[in-house]
Design a protein around this motif. Sequence first.
Motif, short mmCIF file in Angstrom:
data_model
loop_
_atom_site.label_atom_id
_atom_site.label_comp_id
_atom_site.label_asym_id
_atom_site.label_seq_id
_atom_site.Cartn_x
_atom_site.Cartn_y
_atom_site.Cartn_z
N THR A 137 52.33 -13.58 4.19
CA THR A 137 52.14 -12.14 4.19
C THR A 137 52.32 -11.62 2.77
OG1 THR A 137 52.86 -11.90 6.46
CG2 THR A 137 53.01 -9.95 5.08
N GLN A 144 55.86 -16.04 4.36
CA GLN A 144 55.30 -16.51 3.09
C GLN A 144 53.82 -16.18 2.94
OE1 GLN A 144 57.03 -17.61 0.55
NE2 GLN A 144 58.94 -17.56 1.70
N ILE A 152 53.08 -10.65 9.61
CA ILE A 152 54.08 -11.72 9.70
C ILE A 152 53.86 -12.55 10.95
CG2 ILE A 152 56.54 -12.21 10.02
CD1 ILE A 152 57.08 -9.82 8.11
N GLU A 153 53.51 -11.90 12.05
CA GLU A 153 53.23 -12.64 13.29
C GLU A 153 52.01 -13.55 13.12
OE1 GLU A 153 52.90 -9.53 16.20
OE2 GLU A 153 55.06 -9.44 16.52
N CYS A 213 63.18 -20.75 12.01
CA CYS A 213 61.95 -21.17 12.69
C CYS A 213 62.23 -22.19 13.76
CB CYS A 213 60.97 -21.76 11.68
SG CYS A 213 60.43 -20.53 10.50
N HIS A 231 50.56 -14.58 9.97
CA HIS A 231 50.53 -15.43 8.78
C HIS A 231 51.89 -15.96 8.35
CE1 HIS A 231 46.41 -14.06 8.29
NE2 HIS A 231 46.84 -12.82 8.35
N GLY A 232 52.97 -15.54 9.01
CA GLY A 232 54.31 -15.90 8.59
C GLY A 232 54.74 -15.08 7.40
#
Length: 71
Positions: A30, A28, A22-23, A71, A25-26
């Motif tokens: 992941t 979405q 997540i860190e 975000c 690729h975010g």
Amino acid sequence: MARVGTEKLRKKELIEATIESIESHGFQGTTILTISRRANLSAGIISHYFGSKQGLILANPVIADQVSKPC
């Protein structure tokens, strides 16, 4: 045959891999596949332990908080 006593370790590895993914690729970006590759485990193990990506996210408050922040 499954190795005895590895469930906690595998779950920990999957949670750590999810946070890292997540860190990088975010949320979405992941996927089950990116998480499993990062953890060096099969994608099916996520379904086995957590049911889905959503189940994996909800299983750990750190991940759930990270995903729910704007975000």
